[in-house]
Scaffold this motif. Structure first.
Motif: not given
Length: 185
Positions: A165-170, A156-161, A81-91, A117-119
């Motif tokens: 990572a889930q911004s712009n969902l709508e 809070f730092r982890q939650i905000i991170s 969750f600290s790096d979008s390229t790592l998140l994409k790799k995990q996905e 039911n998915a984010t």
């Protein structure tokens, strides 16, 4: 995260909240968070995640694989969750399992209304294509932050991170071409 999508899905399944479409058919729900949990126990997925992120996790002092051979999701979250390229790799590792499991659930429940039911369903167009519409659950940022802190016991730092990572969902759902129904929780 922490907007109340599980709560709303349960209320639709129990028919305490009515949504348009699918009249006279029962509702069932598949929680893709739970499907991801199952993926983290699948030996093939565990092996791929360990190979992809083991060195990064080690450098951060994080142990990815628990003693029981499953992925420690919180540890993995600290890595991806600290790096979008790592998140994409995990996905890319986890989503094939999620897609297969979800399609099987939908097939097994033909003749019923199915809630996926998915984010971040928009990240799996194959699954989004199965949907007639998107029910988007919103809650105020501060309320979500407090819920997440209480529920997940994360910093809070982890939650905000994760929120970031889930911004712009709508926006992502509105541009998907699917009708979007907003529920404020």
């Amino acid at each position: 995260m922490a907007a109340g999508k599980n709560y709303i899905a349960s209320k639709i399944v129990s028919q305490e909240i009515a949504v348009s479409g699918g009249e006279n058919l029962p509702w069932v729900s598949i929680d893709l968070d739970q499907v991801v949990h199952a993926a983290m126990e699948d030996p093939e997925v565990v092996s791929k995640i360990e190979a992809a992120f083991g060195k990064t996790a080690e450098s951060l002092g994080v142990k990815l694989v628990s003693e029981n051979g499953t992925i420690n999701r919180r540890s993995l979250g600290k890595v991806v969750f600290s790096d979008s390229t790592l998140l994409k790799k995990q996905e890319e590792i986890v989503y094939p399992f999620v897609i297969k499991t979800t399609k099987n659930f939908v097939e097994e429940n033909s003749g019923k209304n199915v809630i996926v039911n998915a984010t971040v369903l928009y990240k799996t167009p194959e699954l989004l294509d199965l949907c007639e519409k998107v029910i988007f659950v919103k809650a105020p940022y501060l309320k979500r932050l407090i819920r997440a802190r209480r529920r997940d016991k994360m910093s809070f730092r982890q939650i905000i991170s994760r929120f970031k990572a889930q911004s712009n969902l709508e926006k992502n759902y509105r541009t998907s071409g699917k009708p979007v129904e907003i529920i404020k929780n």
